[in-house]
Design a protein around this motif. Structure first.
Motif, PDB file in Angstrom:
ATOM      1  N   ASP A 160       0.825  -1.213   0.000  1.00  0.00           N
ATOM      2  CA  ASP A 160       0.000   0.000   0.000  1.00  0.00           C
ATOM      3  C   ASP A 160       0.859   1.263   0.000  1.00  0.00           C
ATOM      4  O   ASP A 160       0.514   2.262  -0.653  1.00  0.00           O
ATOM      5  N   ILE A 204       2.121   1.826  -3.471  1.00  0.00           N
ATOM      6  CA  ILE A 204       1.020   2.302  -4.323  1.00  0.00           C
ATOM      7  C   ILE A 204       0.733   3.769  -4.025  1.00  0.00           C
ATOM      8  O   ILE A 204       0.526   4.577  -4.941  1.00  0.00           O
ATOM      9  N   TYR A 261      -2.737  -9.656  -4.519  1.00  0.00           N
ATOM     10  CA  TYR A 261      -3.194  -8.357  -4.015  1.00  0.00           C
ATOM     11  C   TYR A 261      -2.517  -7.221  -4.783  1.00  0.00           C
ATOM     12  O   TYR A 261      -3.159  -6.244  -5.172  1.00  0.00           O
ATOM     13  N   ASP A 305      -3.849  -6.841  -8.319  1.00  0.00           N
ATOM     14  CA  ASP A 305      -5.198  -6.278  -8.337  1.00  0.00           C
ATOM     15  C   ASP A 305      -5.173  -4.754  -8.398  1.00  0.00           C
ATOM     16  O   ASP A 305      -6.183  -4.130  -8.754  1.00  0.00           O
ATOM     17  N   HIS A 306      -4.030  -4.166  -8.050  1.00  0.00           N
ATOM     18  CA  HIS A 306      -3.877  -2.705  -8.088  1.00  0.00           C
ATOM     19  C   HIS A 306      -3.168  -2.235  -9.358  1.00  0.00           C
ATOM     20  O   HIS A 306      -2.721  -1.083  -9.441  1.00  0.00           O
ATOM     21  N   ASP A 307      -3.054  -3.144 -10.316  1.00  0.00           N
ATOM     22  CA  ASP A 307      -2.519  -2.800 -11.641  1.00  0.00           C
ATOM     23  C   ASP A 307      -1.120  -2.188 -11.579  1.00  0.00           C
ATOM     24  O   ASP A 307      -0.833  -1.146 -12.174  1.00  0.00           O
TER      25      ASP A 307
END
Length: 510
Positions: free
Chosen positions: A89, A92, A131, A134-136
């Motif tokens: 996270d 990201i 995971y 999934d956030h490309d």
């Protein structure tokens, strides 16, 4: 010499971890501004991936990652993350293009570092990569301590990572214990079991990081992680300069690196990290293309390939070839160096000059360019007048004041004064001396080295400096004194004088 490469036309991607590993180097602490400066230079160097650090580790790491990303570089920006959602996270949030996800896989690290079973690690890998994807975001998966991991388990881990969506797998030699042959065989075996690209990351604990990297590339790796000057924790990592030139010149493969910027990049990182480059460092050390030995120098004057690799030249890496005066110097080298400075002794004078230079070297002295020119001018009875003649120097310093220096000198017969400040008395004095010649084209101090010749608080210091003008001419000069400030200014002015004299002589020739 033949090398194993299945495709001579393939291009190797260069993944730079200087910003991450520089922070892990003992004694190095980079500010956000330092990191941005290095990232700018890496972008200009055209590396394929810049790893900006570990965003989840601190607010400072997060801030520096975000500010580097805001520069909108052309290169891919990567962030480091443990196999944890909080780390992913953070990457990201920072806005990276790629996340370098890692987890320990060797028995010793499973037991003592993360305290997980092999089965648990595989489950974590599948869960966290899923995971992440999934956030490309692009995923580089690293099995930490791969070279000490059971091979069957390692391959199983990489297959699980590929199945979960990893875009690239990294094979790190985390503690630098593999050999070139072993690394080559490991990459060969892994490449048969997975279909995604292989990246390698080698540490230099046994001095084999570059050799291991090159062998890994020979046997199938398509991306390699390096650092500028080989900086990093413990003994460091694979040097970008050495790895890139090995790829291009020895393996005859391609990279996107603008190799002519390697030397300037190295010097920037040296300055910002405070880690000095040894003179005999391959590719970018000051001695890498310097020649003193009479036989070597004579050969290089005739054809540089006689005592240089040939397939790699100083121009290719942004460096310069130099002939260096010293106890092993020969007549051809001395004659060439003097001719370049506008001095042309006859044969008898040349023999005397060479003899005096060798005598100075036999006494354990480093013979600088200015030493050579001074000896030549004395022997030839053509001593040049000083362009700069130092008259006075005063320095004020203390724990409650900014070090300040004032200097008075005659420049081409005209009296001039200048003053300046610095971080210390030597720096202030050098800055003041440089201020004197502000109207001359960009004479700058390139290197400054101080050594104590004798012991005690009244030790004699030897100062050796190198100065450069706007046309790229460089001169080394030396001075000795019990007063380090005075010795520093004397050496600097001596070097400046020589550059100005050479400029005048060259102008008169035209």
């Amino acid at each position: 010499m033949m090398f194993y490469t299945e495709n001579k036309d393939r291009k190797i991607r260069i993944f730079d971890t200087t910003l991450r590993d520089g922070e892990q180097t003992p004694g190095v602490s980079l500010s956000i501004e330092d990191k941005i400066n290095i990232a700018n230079q890496l972008d200009a160097l055209n590396v394929d991936v810049i790893e900006v650090g570990f965003p989840s580790s601190s607010k400072g790491e997060m801030d520096s990652a975000k500010k580097i990303i805001q520069q909108n570089f052309d290169t891919n920006i990567c962030g480091l993350a443990r196999a944890k959602k909080t780390d992913i996270d953070a990457c990201i949030e920072a806005g990276v293009d790629t996340i370098h996800l890692f987890i320990s896989t060797s028995d010793i690290q499973l037991k003592h570092t993360i305290k997980k079973t092999k089965k648990q690690v595989k489950e974590i890998i599948a869960d966290q990569i899923t995971y992440l994807k999934d956030h490309d975001v692009n995923c580089l998966f690293s099995a930490m301590d791969a070279t000490r991991t059971d091979l069957d388990y390692l391959i199983d881990v990489y297959q699980k990572a590929e199945q979960a969506g990893a875009d690239t797998i990294n094979v790190p030699d985390t503690v630098g214990i593999t050999t070139p042959h072993a690394m080559g065989q490991l990459i060969k075996k892994i490449s048969k079991e997975i279909s995604i690209p292989i990246d390698i990351h080698c540490h230099n604990d046994f001095g084999l990081a570059v050799a291991n990297s090159l062998h890994g590339i020979e046997f199938g790796a398509s991306q390699v992680q390096t650092t500028i000057n080989g900086i990093g924790e413990r003994a460091g990592n694979a040097s970008l300069q050495q790895t890139v030139m090995g790829i291009e010149c020895l393996l005859n493969l391609q990279t996107n690196i603008k190799t002519e910027k390697l030397y300037e990049t190295s010097k920037l990182v040296e300055r910002l990290t405070g880690i000095p480059i040894l003179p005999n460092t391959p590719i970018i050390g000051e001695n890498a293309f310097s020649h003193e030995s009479g036989i070597h120098a004579q050969g290089v004057i005739s054809d540089s390939e006689t005592f240089e690799p040939g397939i790699m030249t100083p121009e290719m890496v942004g460096h310069k070839r130099r002939l260096v005066p010293g106890k092993h110097v020969g007549r051809h080298a001395v004659k060439t160096m003097l001719s370049d400075a506008g001095l042309n002794p006859n044969e008898e004078q040349l023999n005397e000059i060479v003899s005096r230079v060798k005598n100075l070297g036999d006494k354990g002295k480093k013979v600088t360019d200015v030493d050579l020119y001074t000896i030549a001018e004395v022997v030839m009875n053509s001593v040049s007048k000083k362009v700069i003649d130092l008259q006075e120097l005063a320095v004020m310093t203390g724990n409650q004041m900014t070090p300040t220096a004032s200097i008075k000198a005659k420049i081409e017969g005209k009296e001039k004064r200048a003053s300046d400040i610095g971080v210390g008395p030597v720096d202030a004095a050098i800055n003041a001396a440089q201020s004197l010649v502000g109207e001359f084209p960009n004479i700058s101090l390139k290197t400054f080295k101080v050594e104590a010749i004798t012991g005690g608080s009244d030790a004699i210091a030897e100062i050796i400096i190198e100065v450069e003008d706007s046309e790229g001419r460089t001169v080394t000069a030396r001075s000795e004194s019990e007063d380090i400030v005075m010795a520093s200014v004397d050496a600097l002015i001596s070097g400046m004088n020589r550059l100005m004299i050479e400029k005048q002589k060259n102008k008169n020739k035209q």
